[in-house]
Design a protein around this motif. Structure first.
Motif, mmCIF file in Angstrom:
data_model
loop_
_atom_site.group_PDB
_atom_site.id
_atom_site.type_symbol
_atom_site.label_atom_id
_atom_site.label_comp_id
_atom_site.label_asym_id
_atom_site.label_seq_id
_atom_site.Cartn_x
_atom_site.Cartn_y
_atom_site.Cartn_z
ATOM 1 N N SER A 132 0.840 -1.194 0.000
ATOM 2 C CA SER A 132 0.000 0.000 0.000
ATOM 3 C C SER A 132 0.877 1.246 0.000
ATOM 4 O O SER A 132 1.776 1.384 0.832
ATOM 5 N N ASP A 134 -0.015 5.413 -0.929
ATOM 6 C CA ASP A 134 -0.978 6.390 -1.432
ATOM 7 C C ASP A 134 -0.351 7.687 -1.895
ATOM 8 O O ASP A 134 -1.023 8.503 -2.535
ATOM 9 N N VAL A 173 -5.118 4.306 -2.770
ATOM 10 C CA VAL A 173 -6.519 4.706 -2.649
ATOM 11 C C VAL A 173 -6.594 6.214 -2.909
ATOM 12 O O VAL A 173 -6.183 7.002 -2.051
ATOM 13 N N SER A 202 -12.071 4.040 -2.758
ATOM 14 C CA SER A 202 -12.241 3.962 -1.313
ATOM 15 C C SER A 202 -13.594 3.342 -0.988
ATOM 16 O O SER A 202 -14.570 3.513 -1.719
#
Length: 339
Positions: A132, A134, A173, A202
């Protein structure tokens, strides 16, 4: 392969099918609900009340359920999630035991700690990782996660690639007014380093219950931004994979979009989830669970656990119904369910 136990059936297992004919071959296993980040779209700054240690599945319990899934239910892929799975003590040894089952084995992580563990996890039998990320801006990363750890994540990505945990997938996201201006930068970063970029809409799974659909960047909006920079050639979806993919024209690089909200793929869903405390969920947005931990600790044999598993999947709804007026959020946030 693991040695056969008295409860291990011979021959190919019957498919794990729900009442809509969907065959389930992908098991997401949450190793812990704990996390070392405090992402603003996931949990409050103070964190959450973590599971007591005695409520979490032990390695032996988790391995038994995974063996039932693979040998008796036809599960072919195991995805280790959290919380943050790298926080699980003794993870390489657990990965080695799971790898003996013969299923494809992957892990989703925030990347912190991956630099020091990637090579060992690869040697233990892990096939690939999803990380992950962002934002590429240190100050924005610190604001989003409430931790100044971007350098650790970037080092973890490089270590995963160097260890051969490929394809290394980067998940972001996009949120309106937060990081929507970095979509092109993130793709260029992934292309430049040999990673595979994926954007995820999201979803209403934050612990605070503050999800705002108007702040969600839709798949159409994401693709419009990317199409202004590249010509996107549709690749489609590989089997029942959640991501739709596009190839950047003139390259071999692919970008994916997981549009769980605006382009739901429930009709082809092949996933089932096991929480860190042994609760089986037939959908990410399920409002009911099946307690496999109680069966394990109550002395149930494999046949009884298999039957409970099949019963749970048989009750799976046709879709998550996020867009419906009577949609009910699950009681657990994403960090407690596992991705």
């Amino acid at each position: 392969m693991a040695p056969r136990t008295p409860d291990t059936p011979t021959g190919a297992p019957a498919p794990l099918v729900d009442r809509y004919g969907r065959v389930h071959t992908d098991l997401r296993i949450s190793l812990t609900d704990r996390c070392n980040l405090r992402c603003t779209y996931c949990m409050p700054a103070e964190g959450l009340d973590w599971l007591p240690r005695d409520q979490a599945l032990t390695d032996d319990e988790l391995l038994r359920l995974a063996r039932i899934a693979v040998h008796r239910l036809g599960i072919r892929t195991l995805r280790l999630t959290g919380g943050e799975p790298l926080l699980r003590r003794g993870l390489p040894a657990l990965v080695a035991r799971l790898a003996e089952l013969g299923a494809e084995l992957s892990l989703t992580t925030n990347g912190i700690g991956l630099a020091r563990s990637a090579a060992e996890l690869k040697q233990a039998g892990l096939h690939r990782v999803n990380v992950s990320l962002d934002t590429l801006r240190p100050e924005r990363y610190a604001a989003l996660t409430r931790r100044d750890r971007l350098a650790d994540v970037l080092a973890g990505l490089a270590a995963a690639r160097d260890a051969g945990l490929e394809p290394v997938k980067v998940n972001a996201v996009p949120v309106r007014g937060v990081n929507e201006d970095e979509l092109v930068d993130l793709v260029e970063f992934a292309v430049g380093h040999g990673y595979r970029m994926r954007f995820i809409e999201s979803m209403p799974l934050d612990a605070q219950g503050a999800w705002d659909r108007t702040a969600m960047l839709t798949a159409d909006e994401i693709l419009a931004v990317l199409a202004a920079r590249w010509t996107l050639l549709p690749v489609g979806r590989h089997g029942n994979a959640p991501a739709e993919e596009w190839r950047l024209d003139g390259t071999d690089h692919v970008v994916g979009v997981i549009a769980s909200v605006t382009r739901p793929f429930c009709a082809g869903c092949d996933r089932v989830r096991l929480t860190a405390d042994g609760q089986l969920r037939n959908c990410l947005f399920a409002t009911a669970e099946s307690d496999l931990r109680a069966l394990l600790r109550g002395g149930a044999d494999d046949e009884r656990i298999e039957r409970a598993w099949r019963d749970c999947v048989a009750r799976k709804a046709p879709g998550h119904r996020i867009g419906d007026a009577d949609f009910v959020r699950p009681d657990r946030p994403m960090s407690a369910i596992g991705g």
